[in-house]
Design a protein around this motif. Structure first.
Motif, PDB file in Angstrom:
ATOM      1  N   VAL A 163    -137.775 -67.472 -39.434  1.00 41.41           N
ATOM      2  CA  VAL A 163    -136.811 -66.773 -38.578  1.00 41.41           C
ATOM      3  C   VAL A 163    -137.482 -65.623 -37.807  1.00 41.41           C
ATOM      4  CG1 VAL A 163    -135.932 -65.257 -40.447  1.00 41.41           C
ATOM      5  CG2 VAL A 163    -134.497 -65.757 -38.475  1.00 41.41           C
ATOM      6  N   GLN A 183    -137.176 -68.758 -57.946  1.00 42.71           N
ATOM      7  CA  GLN A 183    -137.563 -68.259 -56.621  1.00 42.71           C
ATOM      8  C   GLN A 183    -137.443 -66.741 -56.651  1.00 42.71           C
ATOM      9  OE1 GLN A 183    -136.961 -70.131 -52.803  1.00 42.71           O
ATOM     10  NE2 GLN A 183    -135.473 -68.569 -52.240  1.00 42.71           N
ATOM     11  N   ASN A 207    -139.664 -71.691 -44.860  1.00 40.56           N
ATOM     12  CA  ASN A 207    -138.234 -71.437 -45.010  1.00 40.56           C
ATOM     13  C   ASN A 207    -137.610 -71.421 -43.618  1.00 40.56           C
ATOM     14  OD1 ASN A 207    -135.878 -69.500 -44.874  1.00 40.56           O
ATOM     15  ND2 ASN A 207    -136.091 -69.654 -47.083  1.00 40.56           N
ATOM     16  N   ILE A 234    -134.195 -62.089 -60.055  1.00 40.13           N
ATOM     17  CA  ILE A 234    -135.169 -62.362 -61.127  1.00 40.13           C
ATOM     18  C   ILE A 234    -136.335 -61.395 -60.969  1.00 40.13           C
ATOM     19  CG2 ILE A 234    -136.791 -64.078 -62.052  1.00 40.13           C
ATOM     20  CD1 ILE A 234    -134.651 -66.166 -61.461  1.00 40.13           C
ATOM     21  N   GLY A 291    -138.156 -63.085 -54.438  1.00 36.19           N
ATOM     22  CA  GLY A 291    -138.469 -62.473 -53.159  1.00 36.19           C
ATOM     23  C   GLY A 291    -138.922 -61.033 -53.320  1.00 36.19           C
ATOM     24  N   THR A 292    -138.006 -60.215 -53.824  1.00 35.86           N
ATOM     25  CA  THR A 292    -138.211 -58.767 -53.930  1.00 35.86           C
ATOM     26  C   THR A 292    -139.558 -58.389 -54.554  1.00 35.86           C
ATOM     27  OG1 THR A 292    -135.857 -58.357 -53.947  1.00 35.86           O
ATOM     28  CG2 THR A 292    -137.227 -56.714 -55.050  1.00 35.86           C
ATOM     29  N   MET A 316    -127.357 -61.829 -56.646  1.00 31.49           N
ATOM     30  CA  MET A 316    -128.155 -60.597 -56.753  1.00 31.49           C
ATOM     31  C   MET A 316    -129.379 -60.614 -55.829  1.00 31.49           C
ATOM     32  SD  MET A 316    -126.536 -58.654 -58.609  1.00 31.49           S
ATOM     33  CE  MET A 316    -124.885 -59.138 -59.058  1.00 31.49           C
ATOM     34  N   GLY A 328    -139.888 -66.599 -52.401  1.00 29.42           N
ATOM     35  CA  GLY A 328    -138.809 -66.828 -51.441  1.00 29.42           C
ATOM     36  C   GLY A 328    -139.258 -66.514 -50.018  1.00 29.42           C
ATOM     37  N   GLY A 351    -133.528 -57.180 -52.768  1.00 32.47           N
ATOM     38  CA  GLY A 351    -132.714 -57.675 -53.875  1.00 32.47           C
ATOM     39  C   GLY A 351    -132.171 -56.533 -54.722  1.00 32.47           C
ATOM     40  N   MET A 410    -133.995 -71.267 -41.771  1.00 33.04           N
ATOM     41  CA  MET A 410    -132.540 -71.082 -41.896  1.00 33.04           C
ATOM     42  C   MET A 410    -131.806 -72.059 -40.980  1.00 33.04           C
ATOM     43  SD  MET A 410    -132.452 -66.913 -41.982  1.00 33.04           S
ATOM     44  CE  MET A 410    -130.794 -66.847 -41.372  1.00 33.04           C
ATOM     45  N   GLY A 433    -131.825 -60.665 -52.378  1.00 31.84           N
ATOM     46  CA  GLY A 433    -131.941 -59.844 -51.186  1.00 31.84           C
ATOM     47  C   GLY A 433    -131.659 -60.672 -49.952  1.00 31.84           C
ATOM     48  N   GLY A 434    -131.373 -59.988 -48.841  1.00 32.95           N
ATOM     49  CA  GLY A 434    -131.119 -60.709 -47.595  1.00 32.95           C
ATOM     50  C   GLY A 434    -129.704 -61.247 -47.534  1.00 32.95           C
ATOM     51  N   MET A 438    -139.150 -64.940 -46.531  1.00 33.81           N
ATOM     52  CA  MET A 438    -138.530 -63.661 -46.144  1.00 33.81           C
ATOM     53  C   MET A 438    -138.822 -63.315 -44.692  1.00 33.81           C
ATOM     54  SD  MET A 438    -139.057 -61.434 -49.623  1.00 33.81           S
ATOM     55  CE  MET A 438    -140.748 -61.917 -49.951  1.00 33.81           C
ATOM     56  N   GLY A 439    -137.707 -63.269 -43.929  1.00 34.00           N
ATOM     57  CA  GLY A 439    -137.833 -62.894 -42.526  1.00 34.00           C
ATOM     58  C   GLY A 439    -137.322 -61.473 -42.336  1.00 34.00           C
TER      59      GLY A 439
HETATM   60  C1  LIG Z   1    -136.678 -58.927 -47.137  1.00 34.54           C
HETATM   61  C2  LIG Z   1    -136.017 -60.235 -47.436  1.00 34.54           C
HETATM   62  C3  LIG Z   1    -135.909 -61.190 -46.441  1.00 34.54           C
HETATM   63  C4  LIG Z   1    -135.343 -62.456 -46.720  1.00 34.54           C
HETATM   64  N1  LIG Z   1    -135.308 -63.410 -45.744  1.00 34.54           N
HETATM   65  C5  LIG Z   1    -134.863 -64.663 -46.031  1.00 34.54           C
HETATM   66  C6  LIG Z   1    -134.948 -65.711 -45.050  1.00 34.54           C
HETATM   67  O1  LIG Z   1    -135.446 -65.523 -43.939  1.00 34.54           O
HETATM   68  N2  LIG Z   1    -134.463 -66.937 -45.401  1.00 34.54           N
HETATM   69  C7  LIG Z   1    -133.927 -67.185 -46.643  1.00 34.54           C
HETATM   70  O2  LIG Z   1    -133.512 -68.318 -46.908  1.00 34.54           O
HETATM   71  N3  LIG Z   1    -133.888 -66.225 -47.590  1.00 34.54           N
HETATM   72  C8  LIG Z   1    -134.348 -64.990 -47.312  1.00 34.54           C
HETATM   73  N4  LIG Z   1    -134.354 -64.022 -48.308  1.00 34.54           N
HETATM   74  C9  LIG Z   1    -134.015 -64.410 -49.696  1.00 34.54           C
HETATM   75  C10 LIG Z   1    -135.302 -64.730 -50.495  1.00 34.54           C
HETATM   76  O3  LIG Z   1    -135.926 -65.879 -50.001  1.00 34.54           O
HETATM   77  C11 LIG Z   1    -135.036 -64.941 -52.001  1.00 34.54           C
HETATM   78  O4  LIG Z   1    -134.266 -66.073 -52.231  1.00 34.54           O
HETATM   79  C12 LIG Z   1    -134.344 -63.774 -52.629  1.00 34.54           C
HETATM   80  O5  LIG Z   1    -134.925 -62.601 -52.190  1.00 34.54           O
HETATM   81  C13 LIG Z   1    -134.407 -63.876 -54.151  1.00 34.54           C
HETATM   82  O6  LIG Z   1    -133.872 -62.748 -54.761  1.00 34.54           O
HETATM   83  P1  LIG Z   1    -134.798 -61.508 -55.230  1.00 34.54           P
HETATM   84  O7  LIG Z   1    -135.209 -60.798 -53.982  1.00 34.54           O
HETATM   85  O8  LIG Z   1    -133.883 -60.706 -56.075  1.00 34.54           O
HETATM   86  O9  LIG Z   1    -135.968 -62.062 -55.967  1.00 34.54           O
HETATM   87  C14 LIG Z   1    -134.866 -62.739 -48.026  1.00 34.54           C
HETATM   88  C15 LIG Z   1    -134.963 -61.756 -49.013  1.00 34.54           C
HETATM   89  C16 LIG Z   1    -135.537 -60.537 -48.745  1.00 34.54           C
HETATM   90  C17 LIG Z   1    -135.672 -59.517 -49.841  1.00 34.54           C
END
Ligand SMILES: Cc1cc2nc3c(=O)[nH]c(=O)nc-3n(C[C@H](O)[C@H](O)[C@H](O)COP(=O)(O)O)c2cc1C
Length: 366
Positions: free
Chosen positions: A55, A240, A94, A222, A242-243, A173, A28, A338, A96, A175-176, A30-31
């Motif tokens: 971002v 997808q 990514n 996940i 992120g965490t 569930m 994912g 997350g 936004m 993050g972000g 992550m900004g």
């Molecule tokens: C630190 C952090 C920053 C994130 N920044 C963005 C972002 O800039 N754009 C976006 O669409 N999603 C962002 N997300 C969401 C992630 O892309 C991803 O979809 C999400 O974290 C998935 O859930 P998980 O962290 O439980 O795996 C961010 C998540 C985290 C943890």
């Protein structure tokens, strides 16, 4: 160890148009500055899809305060180029929908040949128009409901005669920032397990009507290979995550940022009201406690970087707070994470993380 047929199962590939990822895992975006070329390259080299988040990407440039739009474009271009130089794997970005320089940033992604644009935090209604018909860059909206998927499909078909190359469905569930109302986040009617069949069924109608394939990638909470197995079994084409990727050596965040993942407990994972008008999931710290207790003063916004940001009422600048955290200054910022971040106990290399996910996936088959 020899593989006993039918007992152990490998992860399927993820096919998005003419792109084939050996692993069905999208890292994912992550900004601010958490997933840049280092993390994205490491994931792409393991066969997944690495994603650079756009971002606030220019905040580390010297002229950002004076010239934030140019700084963003330059830094974004550089990160895509760096990633492309270091891998022959798939590199996505990514972007936004809510960022003020959305159009310019999309243009840079296309010019630099990003393989995929993932776009959420709003519905990317105009995206095909901004990208143009000649581009090979795949377009993947991030949605949180079947309704959002339907709205995008209808609009893109009517206005641009095209459909998304895939969807990411992000559940509550994650993050972000979250695409849910506060009261929906822990309501089982909105769980990812509930949403997956709804979105798959909605999109299937269009797949049948137009004889096309639109993969659904699902995310939000996940954590393990077993989780991946479960959602692939439910009909998702990929996941997808992120965490999990934050707690890797290659992640572009500071050690302090990563350490807060390792240190946090379940009760530290909280839902905040973000200045951009959405709920967000983060790790509680003194900065967030002060915000909650009204100890922060409204500020004068220098950037106007997010269109939906209610900066006149907001007690802090979210971009600055996230950028400070990325750099390790948690006194003046906070960490998005997350719901399962508390399970993390150590940093791994992306390679080791992927190996463990693969092993767990193969066992999930039994
Ligand atoms: C630190 C952090 C920053 C994130 N920044 C963005 C972002 O800039 N754009 C976006 O669409 N999603 C962002 N997300 C969401 C992630 O892309 C991803 O979809 C999400 O974290 C998935 O859930 P998980 O962290 O439980 O795996 C961010 C998540 C985290 C943890």
């Amino acid at each position: 160890m020899s593989e006993i047929k039918g007992l152990f199962k490998n992860m399927p590939k993820l096919v998005i148009g003419d792109l084939i990822a050996n692993l069905p895992i999208v890292q994912g975006g992550m900004g601010v500055g958490i997933s840049l070329s280092s993390l994205a390259t490491a994931v792409a080299n393991e066969g997944g899809i690495g994603v650079i988040s756009a971002v606030g990407i220019g905040m580390d440039e010297q002229d950002f305060v004076k010239n934030s739009r140019e700084a963003n474009k330059r830094a974004f271009r550089n990160e895509i180029r760096k990633a492309k130089e270091q891998t022959s794997g798939i590199i996505g970005v990514n972007i936004m929908v809510a960022i003020s320089d959305y159009k310019e940033i999309v243009k840079v992604a296309v010019e630099e040949g990003a393989d995929i644009i993932f776009s959420g935090a709003g519905l990317p209604m105009e995206l095909p128009n901004l990208v143009g018909k000649k581009s090979k860059t795949k377009l993947v909206p991030i949605v949180s409901s079947a309704r959002a998927a339907r709205i995008i499909l209808k609009r893109w078909i009517e206005k641009y005669d095209c459909v998304p190359d895939a969807f990411v469905l992000e559940g509550p569930m994650a993050g972000g920032h979250l695409g849910f109302k506060k009261e929906q986040i822990f309501d089982s009617n909105y769980s990812l397990e509930r949403l997956v069949p709804e979105v798959i069924n909605e999109v299937k109608k269009y797949e049948i009507k137009y004889n096309i394939n639109i993969p659904i990638i699902v995310g939000g909470g996940i954590y393990s290979g077993e989780d991946i197995y479960k959602f692939i079994n439910m009909g998702a084409s990929g996941v997808q995550m992120g965490t999990r990727f934050v707690a890797t050596y290659e992640c572009d965040a500071s050690m302090e940022f990563k350490q807060s993942y390792i240190d946090c407990k379940e009760e530290d994972i909280v839902i905040i009201k973000s200045p951009v008008g959405l709920p967000g999931r983060a790790i509680r710290n003194k900065f967030l406690d002060d915000v909650k207790n009204n100890l922060k003063e409204p500020f004068n916004c220098p950037f106007k970087c997010i269109r939906t940001c209610d900066y006149k009422k907001s007690p802090y600048c979210i971009s600055l707070a996230l950028f400070n955290a990325k750099k390790g200054n948690l006194k003046d910022g906070f960490v998005f994470a997350g719901q399962n971040a508390y399970k993390i106990s150590e940093l791994l290399s992306v390679k080791k993380l992927v190996e463990s996910l693969k092993a767990e996936y193969s066992l999930g088959y039994n």
